[in-house]
Design a protein around this motif. Sequence first.
Motif, PDB file in Angstrom:
ATOM      1  N   PHE A 130       0.821  -1.210   0.000  1.00 47.44           N
ATOM      2  CA  PHE A 130       0.000   0.000   0.000  1.00 47.44           C
ATOM      3  C   PHE A 130       0.855   1.260   0.000  1.00 47.44           C
ATOM      4  CE2 PHE A 130      -3.402  -2.900   0.952  1.00 47.44           C
ATOM      5  CZ  PHE A 130      -4.511  -2.303   0.368  1.00 47.44           C
ATOM      6  N   ALA A 131       2.067   1.189   0.555  1.00 49.91           N
ATOM      7  CA  ALA A 131       2.968   2.335   0.483  1.00 49.91           C
ATOM      8  C   ALA A 131       3.268   2.667  -0.975  1.00 49.91           C
ATOM      9  CB  ALA A 131       4.265   2.042   1.238  1.00 49.91           C
ATOM     10  N   GLY A 132       3.533   1.632  -1.767  1.00 46.56           N
ATOM     11  CA  GLY A 132       3.779   1.844  -3.189  1.00 46.56           C
ATOM     12  C   GLY A 132       2.583   2.444  -3.896  1.00 46.56           C
ATOM     13  N   ILE A 133       1.383   1.955  -3.547  1.00 47.95           N
ATOM     14  CA  ILE A 133       0.154   2.476  -4.177  1.00 47.95           C
ATOM     15  C   ILE A 133      -0.056   3.934  -3.818  1.00 47.95           C
ATOM     16  CG2 ILE A 133      -2.359   2.260  -4.269  1.00 47.95           C
ATOM     17  CD1 ILE A 133      -1.984  -0.746  -3.714  1.00 47.95           C
ATOM     18  N   PHE A 134       0.125   4.280  -2.538  1.00 43.98           N
ATOM     19  CA  PHE A 134      -0.087   5.658  -2.109  1.00 43.98           C
ATOM     20  C   PHE A 134       0.933   6.605  -2.729  1.00 43.98           C
ATOM     21  CE2 PHE A 134      -2.452   4.001   1.739  1.00 43.98           C
ATOM     22  CZ  PHE A 134      -3.658   4.598   1.382  1.00 43.98           C
ATOM     23  N   ILE A 135       2.175   6.153  -2.873  1.00 44.96           N
ATOM     24  CA  ILE A 135       3.197   7.003  -3.489  1.00 44.96           C
ATOM     25  C   ILE A 135       2.814   7.344  -4.924  1.00 44.96           C
ATOM     26  CG2 ILE A 135       5.567   7.020  -4.372  1.00 44.96           C
ATOM     27  CD1 ILE A 135       6.365   5.446  -1.832  1.00 44.96           C
ATOM     28  N   VAL A 136       2.391   6.342  -5.669  1.00 45.04           N
ATOM     29  CA  VAL A 136       1.970   6.582  -7.057  1.00 45.04           C
ATOM     30  C   VAL A 136       0.760   7.513  -7.093  1.00 45.04           C
ATOM     31  CG1 VAL A 136       1.014   5.502  -9.127  1.00 45.04           C
ATOM     32  CG2 VAL A 136       2.896   4.391  -7.900  1.00 45.04           C
ATOM     33  N   GLU A 137      -0.215   7.253  -6.219  1.00 38.98           N
ATOM     34  CA  GLU A 137      -1.430   8.082  -6.215  1.00 38.98           C
ATOM     35  C   GLU A 137      -1.117   9.533  -5.862  1.00 38.98           C
ATOM     36  OE1 GLU A 137      -4.944   4.848  -5.132  1.00 38.98           O
ATOM     37  OE2 GLU A 137      -4.001   5.979  -3.505  1.00 38.98           O
ATOM     38  N   ARG A 138      -0.240   9.739  -4.877  1.00 38.62           N
ATOM     39  CA  ARG A 138       0.063  11.112  -4.471  1.00 38.62           C
ATOM     40  C   ARG A 138       1.000  11.828  -5.449  1.00 38.62           C
ATOM     41  NH1 ARG A 138      -4.047  13.120  -2.363  1.00 38.62           N
ATOM     42  NH2 ARG A 138      -4.588  12.480  -0.237  1.00 38.62           N
ATOM     43  N   ILE A 139       1.659  11.084  -6.319  1.00 37.23           N
ATOM     44  CA  ILE A 139       2.419  11.730  -7.395  1.00 37.23           C
ATOM     45  C   ILE A 139       1.442  12.392  -8.367  1.00 37.23           C
ATOM     46  CG2 ILE A 139       3.819  11.296  -9.455  1.00 37.23           C
ATOM     47  CD1 ILE A 139       5.361   9.215  -7.821  1.00 37.23           C
TER      48      ILE A 139
END
Length: 253
Positions: A130-139
């Motif tokens: 989920f850290a990876g998902i959130f990083i992409v989303e917040r980019i």
Amino acid sequence: MDYELLIPLIYGLFLGSFYNVVGLRVPEGKSIIAPRSSCPNCGHQLQAIELIPVVSYFIQRGKCRQCKVGISPVYPFFELLTGILFAVAYLLLGWSGELFIALTLISLFIIITVSDLAYMIIPDKVLLVFAGIFIVERIFLPLSPWWDSVAGAVAGFLILLFIALISKGGMGGGDIKLFALIGFAVGFKTMILSFFFATFYGAFFGIAAMLLGFVKRKQAIPFGPFIAIGTLTAYFFGEEILGWYLRFFMLGF
């Protein structure tokens, strides 16, 4: 009736079924793909008709078709809860970019709640994904200012770490990392509100449970579910609650 509401509701029901599997298997180091879902009592592999979220449970009257042993109501509960939360997120945010953040948060919280209730563990593997998902989303969907995510992550980690140190283990490592992730996703202010609400819910439940005799004094209680409830409260309604509180406080003086 808003028929578009059925889309997130149905997606939530089916994803909730999958999240049950993830929350129960990952802490034990099992694959979330194989083997197929089966009855924990007799090993009967579930067929398609037995995998319809919520509906199958009631059709089978809460029992395995093969051995007739009762099926835990936890499964349909989290399926229905995921569907309802997805639908609520759509009602509050509509088809917006922020809806993706909300659905990701809900998905994370369903998984870690299942895991924390079953094993008192918030798996690192789940948090990393989920850290990876959130990083992409917040980019693509940055907070304003963009560094609010960094500030929220650092503050979330340090606050929980400080509490863990002064309480000598009263806060688990999974809770610390989870709050860092929450801070990154929602920003500093909302993370602080989520911590306040989570603490309030946890204290209220703990005191009530002790008074009613459900838990003993100093008995460990999983904090993950309260973090989930507190964060969703802050994320969806934090501004309104804070505004109401400030108006009430100012009028009081």
